[in-house]
Scaffold this motif. Structure first.
Motif, PDB file in Angstrom:
ATOM      1  N   HIS A   1     -20.918   4.298 -34.658  1.00  0.00           N
ATOM      2  CA  HIS A   1     -20.181   3.041 -34.569  1.00  0.00           C
ATOM      3  C   HIS A   1     -19.783   2.553 -35.959  1.00  0.00           C
ATOM      4  CE1 HIS A   1     -18.787  -0.590 -32.695  1.00  0.00           C
ATOM      5  NE2 HIS A   1     -19.589  -1.345 -33.441  1.00  0.00           N
ATOM      6  N   ARG A   2     -18.462   2.353 -36.150  1.00  0.00           N
ATOM      7  CA  ARG A   2     -17.889   1.879 -37.419  1.00  0.00           C
ATOM      8  C   ARG A   2     -18.104   2.845 -38.586  1.00  0.00           C
ATOM      9  NH1 ARG A   2     -16.095  -3.161 -36.479  1.00  0.00           N
ATOM     10  NH2 ARG A   2     -17.160  -4.446 -34.901  1.00  0.00           N
ATOM     11  N   LYS A   3     -18.349   4.089 -38.299  1.00  0.00           N
ATOM     12  CA  LYS A   3     -18.511   5.065 -39.378  1.00  0.00           C
ATOM     13  C   LYS A   3     -17.213   5.819 -39.689  1.00  0.00           C
ATOM     14  CE  LYS A   3     -23.456   6.035 -38.880  1.00  0.00           C
ATOM     15  NZ  LYS A   3     -23.820   5.637 -40.259  1.00  0.00           N
ATOM     16  N   PHE A   4     -16.149   5.528 -38.926  1.00  0.00           N
ATOM     17  CA  PHE A   4     -14.871   6.179 -39.177  1.00  0.00           C
ATOM     18  C   PHE A   4     -13.772   5.231 -38.713  1.00  0.00           C
ATOM     19  CE2 PHE A   4     -16.140   7.123 -34.909  1.00  0.00           C
ATOM     20  CZ  PHE A   4     -14.978   7.023 -34.168  1.00  0.00           C
ATOM     21  N   ALA A   5     -12.533   5.499 -39.146  1.00  0.00           N
ATOM     22  CA  ALA A   5     -11.403   4.628 -38.824  1.00  0.00           C
ATOM     23  C   ALA A   5     -10.446   5.342 -37.877  1.00  0.00           C
ATOM     24  CB  ALA A   5     -10.682   4.212 -40.100  1.00  0.00           C
ATOM     25  N   ALA A   6     -10.485   4.957 -36.604  1.00  0.00           N
ATOM     26  CA  ALA A   6      -9.526   5.503 -35.638  1.00  0.00           C
ATOM     27  C   ALA A   6      -8.200   4.756 -35.761  1.00  0.00           C
ATOM     28  CB  ALA A   6     -10.071   5.380 -34.227  1.00  0.00           C
ATOM     29  N   ASP A   7      -7.158   5.319 -35.192  1.00  0.00           N
ATOM     30  CA  ASP A   7      -5.824   4.719 -35.266  1.00  0.00           C
ATOM     31  C   ASP A   7      -5.154   4.844 -33.904  1.00  0.00           C
ATOM     32  OD1 ASP A   7      -3.548   3.489 -36.238  1.00  0.00           O
ATOM     33  OD2 ASP A   7      -3.273   4.879 -37.907  1.00  0.00           O
ATOM     34  N   THR A   8      -3.979   4.291 -33.774  1.00  0.00           N
ATOM     35  CA  THR A   8      -3.248   4.295 -32.508  1.00  0.00           C
ATOM     36  C   THR A   8      -1.856   4.890 -32.689  1.00  0.00           C
ATOM     37  OG1 THR A   8      -2.318   2.880 -30.762  1.00  0.00           O
ATOM     38  CG2 THR A   8      -2.443   1.939 -32.966  1.00  0.00           C
ATOM     39  N   LEU A   9      -1.312   5.440 -31.615  1.00  0.00           N
ATOM     40  CA  LEU A   9       0.056   5.950 -31.654  1.00  0.00           C
ATOM     41  C   LEU A   9       1.079   4.824 -31.568  1.00  0.00           C
ATOM     42  CD1 LEU A   9      -0.090   9.121 -29.349  1.00  0.00           C
ATOM     43  CD2 LEU A   9      -0.028   9.024 -31.841  1.00  0.00           C
ATOM     44  N   ARG A  10       0.661   3.680 -31.058  1.00  0.00           N
ATOM     45  CA  ARG A  10       1.600   2.575 -30.898  1.00  0.00           C
ATOM     46  C   ARG A  10       2.145   2.123 -32.252  1.00  0.00           C
ATOM     47  NH1 ARG A  10       3.287  -0.036 -26.916  1.00  0.00           N
ATOM     48  NH2 ARG A  10       1.736   0.951 -25.564  1.00  0.00           N
ATOM     49  N   GLY A  11       3.462   2.040 -32.326  1.00  0.00           N
ATOM     50  CA  GLY A  11       4.106   1.608 -33.553  1.00  0.00           C
ATOM     51  C   GLY A  11       4.385   2.722 -34.546  1.00  0.00           C
ATOM     52  N   LYS A  12       3.972   3.956 -34.220  1.00  0.00           N
ATOM     53  CA  LYS A  12       4.221   5.079 -35.122  1.00  0.00           C
ATOM     54  C   LYS A  12       5.629   5.636 -34.922  1.00  0.00           C
ATOM     55  CE  LYS A  12       0.076   5.012 -36.894  1.00  0.00           C
ATOM     56  NZ  LYS A  12      -0.458   3.872 -36.163  1.00  0.00           N
ATOM     57  N   ARG A  13       6.090   6.385 -35.918  1.00  0.00           N
ATOM     58  CA  ARG A  13       7.388   7.058 -35.848  1.00  0.00           C
ATOM     59  C   ARG A  13       7.168   8.565 -35.964  1.00  0.00           C
ATOM     60  NH1 ARG A  13      11.522   5.520 -39.970  1.00  0.00           N
ATOM     61  NH2 ARG A  13      12.906   6.478 -38.431  1.00  0.00           N
ATOM     62  N   ALA A  14       7.836   9.318 -35.103  1.00  0.00           N
ATOM     63  CA  ALA A  14       7.678  10.777 -35.087  1.00  0.00           C
ATOM     64  C   ALA A  14       9.021  11.446 -35.331  1.00  0.00           C
ATOM     65  CB  ALA A  14       7.103  11.235 -33.753  1.00  0.00           C
ATOM     66  N   LEU A  15       9.029  12.412 -36.230  1.00  0.00           N
ATOM     67  CA  LEU A  15      10.202  13.255 -36.467  1.00  0.00           C
ATOM     68  C   LEU A  15       9.978  14.554 -35.710  1.00  0.00           C
ATOM     69  CD1 LEU A  15      12.867  13.813 -38.026  1.00  0.00           C
ATOM     70  CD2 LEU A  15      11.452  14.795 -39.854  1.00  0.00           C
ATOM     71  N   ILE A  16      10.830  14.842 -34.734  1.00  0.00           N
ATOM     72  CA  ILE A  16      10.679  16.037 -33.914  1.00  0.00           C
ATOM     73  C   ILE A  16      11.773  17.022 -34.278  1.00  0.00           C
ATOM     74  CG2 ILE A  16      10.592  16.944 -31.567  1.00  0.00           C
ATOM     75  CD1 ILE A  16       9.725  14.151 -30.641  1.00  0.00           C
ATOM     76  N   VAL A  17      11.379  18.130 -34.911  1.00  0.00           N
ATOM     77  CA  VAL A  17      12.335  19.155 -35.345  1.00  0.00           C
ATOM     78  C   VAL A  17      12.410  20.205 -34.251  1.00  0.00           C
ATOM     79  CG1 VAL A  17      12.918  20.818 -37.139  1.00  0.00           C
ATOM     80  CG2 VAL A  17      11.730  18.692 -37.745  1.00  0.00           C
ATOM     81  N   GLY A  18      13.492  20.153 -33.483  1.00  0.00           N
ATOM     82  CA  GLY A  18      13.664  20.999 -32.316  1.00  0.00           C
ATOM     83  C   GLY A  18      13.877  20.095 -31.116  1.00  0.00           C
ATOM     84  N   ALA A  19      15.135  19.904 -30.725  1.00  0.00           N
ATOM     85  CA  ALA A  19      15.464  18.924 -29.684  1.00  0.00           C
ATOM     86  C   ALA A  19      15.793  19.584 -28.358  1.00  0.00           C
ATOM     87  CB  ALA A  19      16.625  18.039 -30.141  1.00  0.00           C
ATOM     88  N   GLY A  20      15.155  20.734 -28.091  1.00  0.00           N
ATOM     89  CA  GLY A  20      15.348  21.401 -26.811  1.00  0.00           C
ATOM     90  C   GLY A  20      14.473  20.765 -25.747  1.00  0.00           C
ATOM     91  N   ALA A  21      14.130  21.566 -24.728  1.00  0.00           N
ATOM     92  CA  ALA A  21      13.352  21.038 -23.611  1.00  0.00           C
ATOM     93  C   ALA A  21      11.985  20.540 -24.057  1.00  0.00           C
ATOM     94  CB  ALA A  21      13.196  22.120 -22.546  1.00  0.00           C
ATOM     95  N   ILE A  22      11.326  21.293 -24.940  1.00  0.00           N
ATOM     96  CA  ILE A  22       9.985  20.890 -25.382  1.00  0.00           C
ATOM     97  C   ILE A  22      10.054  19.634 -26.246  1.00  0.00           C
ATOM     98  CG2 ILE A  22       7.972  21.550 -26.739  1.00  0.00           C
ATOM     99  CD1 ILE A  22       8.491  24.451 -25.895  1.00  0.00           C
ATOM    100  N   GLY A  23      10.926  19.639 -27.247  1.00  0.00           N
ATOM    101  CA  GLY A  23      11.044  18.482 -28.133  1.00  0.00           C
ATOM    102  C   GLY A  23      11.423  17.216 -27.389  1.00  0.00           C
TER     103      GLY A  23
END
Length: 318
Positions: free
Chosen positions: A133-155
């Motif tokens: 408990h409180r020994k590490f700093a977790a984070d959230t995906l909310r508010g993050k920005r992702a660059l996705i290289v490859g805009a096909g079906a998977i991307g």
């Protein structure tokens, strides 16, 4: 009378569904074979369409030399780069692009959550029987920005999953289109993104795309996720960055692959590695064969399969 087309399909367990689905096509003769064999029998040698197995796709590659009537190779992998230079001239090569979107995008999301929620650290604490408990700093995906290289079906599937978690994605493809940036814009796009996801195919333009300069342009603390091909990333440059702790990584593919036991990547605590298994969940083989049958059906109808990577030579062409 309509001629019968012979299709060579693996007899391994994951490929039995392929035999069943191909047999539903009109005027075909589905011929089973053992992907571990080095010699085909006379009936197998007459195959015009060759379907490598779902697992260990490359194993029977040498068998193509024993098929004088070969007209098409249909693989169950999304990328065809490993086969492109091996398939004989004039033989159509097609992949199963689109079949892997759901399982691989799910892996990408799980990799991002694993790193942001600090599951590797949690497991290490658990191994030591420590209530962390409180020994590490977790984070959230909310508010993050992702660059996705490859805009096909998977991307595109990755972007949809990220959106559900409040992550805004920037998509990049070889050429621009509505809502998608061109690859030439990548140097100007890298900075400002918390996550960079690689889902692009391997080709002359993407080989070593993620090099020392690309990695240096990533923000401090950013996460690189590679679900494309290992050779898209400069491994030595990546080791330098993750070993320093400036960047984090989640890799389903590596260069070299398999990753040797003494490779320095294994010792980088800011990196998680899976053994090229992002697609390997129950049911993916069925998805792959459903797409493969669509490709073969198009070929038998005299059309170019949508996932075709090569085109047959014209009659009389030199």
């Amino acid at each position: 009378m309509t001629a019968t087309t012979r299709i060579l399909v693996s007899s391994e367990t994951d490929d039995l569904v392929g035999q069943e689905l191909f047999s539903q096509l009109d005027s075909v003769d589905v011929i089973p074979y053992d992907p571990t064999t080095t010699n085909l029998d006379e009936r197998q040698r007459q195959a015009e369409i060759f379907v490598p197995p779902y697992r260990g796709t490359n194993r029977p590659m040498p068998l193509m030399a024993q098929m004088p009537n070969l007209r098409m190779v249909q693989i169950t992998a999304a990328g065809t780069d490993e086969w492109a230079n091996e398939v004989p001239d004039g033989v159509v090569l097609a992949g199963a692009r689109g079949a892997h979107a759901e399982p691989v995008s799910e892996w990408v999301l799980s990799a991002a959550l694993t790193q942001y929620r600090q599951w590797p650290a949690l497991v290490r604490f658990q191994d030591e029987h420590v209530w962390a408990h409180r020994k590490f700093a977790a984070d959230t995906l909310r508010g993050k920005r992702a660059l996705i290289v490859g805009a096909g079906a998977i991307g595109s599937a990755v972007a949809r999953l990220f959106a559900a978690f409040g992550t805004k994605s920037t998509l990049v493809a070889s050429t621009s289109r509505e809502g998608v940036h061109s690859a030439s814009e990548i140097p100007d796009l890298i900075s400002g993104h918390h996550i960079v996801v690689i889902t692009a195919p391997l080709n002359s333009r993407t080989r070593n795309l993620v090099d020392i300069d690309f990695l240096a342009a990533m923000d401090d603390g950013a996460l690189l996720i590679n679900a494309g091909r290992g050779k898209i990333v400069d491994t030595d440059a990546l080791v330098t960055e993750v070993r320093s702790g400036r960047l984090r990584a989640a890799l389903d593919v590596t260069e070299p692959e398999p990753l040797p036991a003494d490779h320095p990547l294994w010792a980088c605590s800011s990196t998680i590695i899976s053994p090229h298994s992002a697609r390997t969940v129950p049911g993916t083989n069925i998805l792959c064969y459903e797409v493969s049958v669509e490709q073969v059906a198009a070929f038998l109808a005299g059309k170019t399969p949508p996932n075709s990577a090569t085109k047959p030579k014209r009659q009389g062409a030199s």
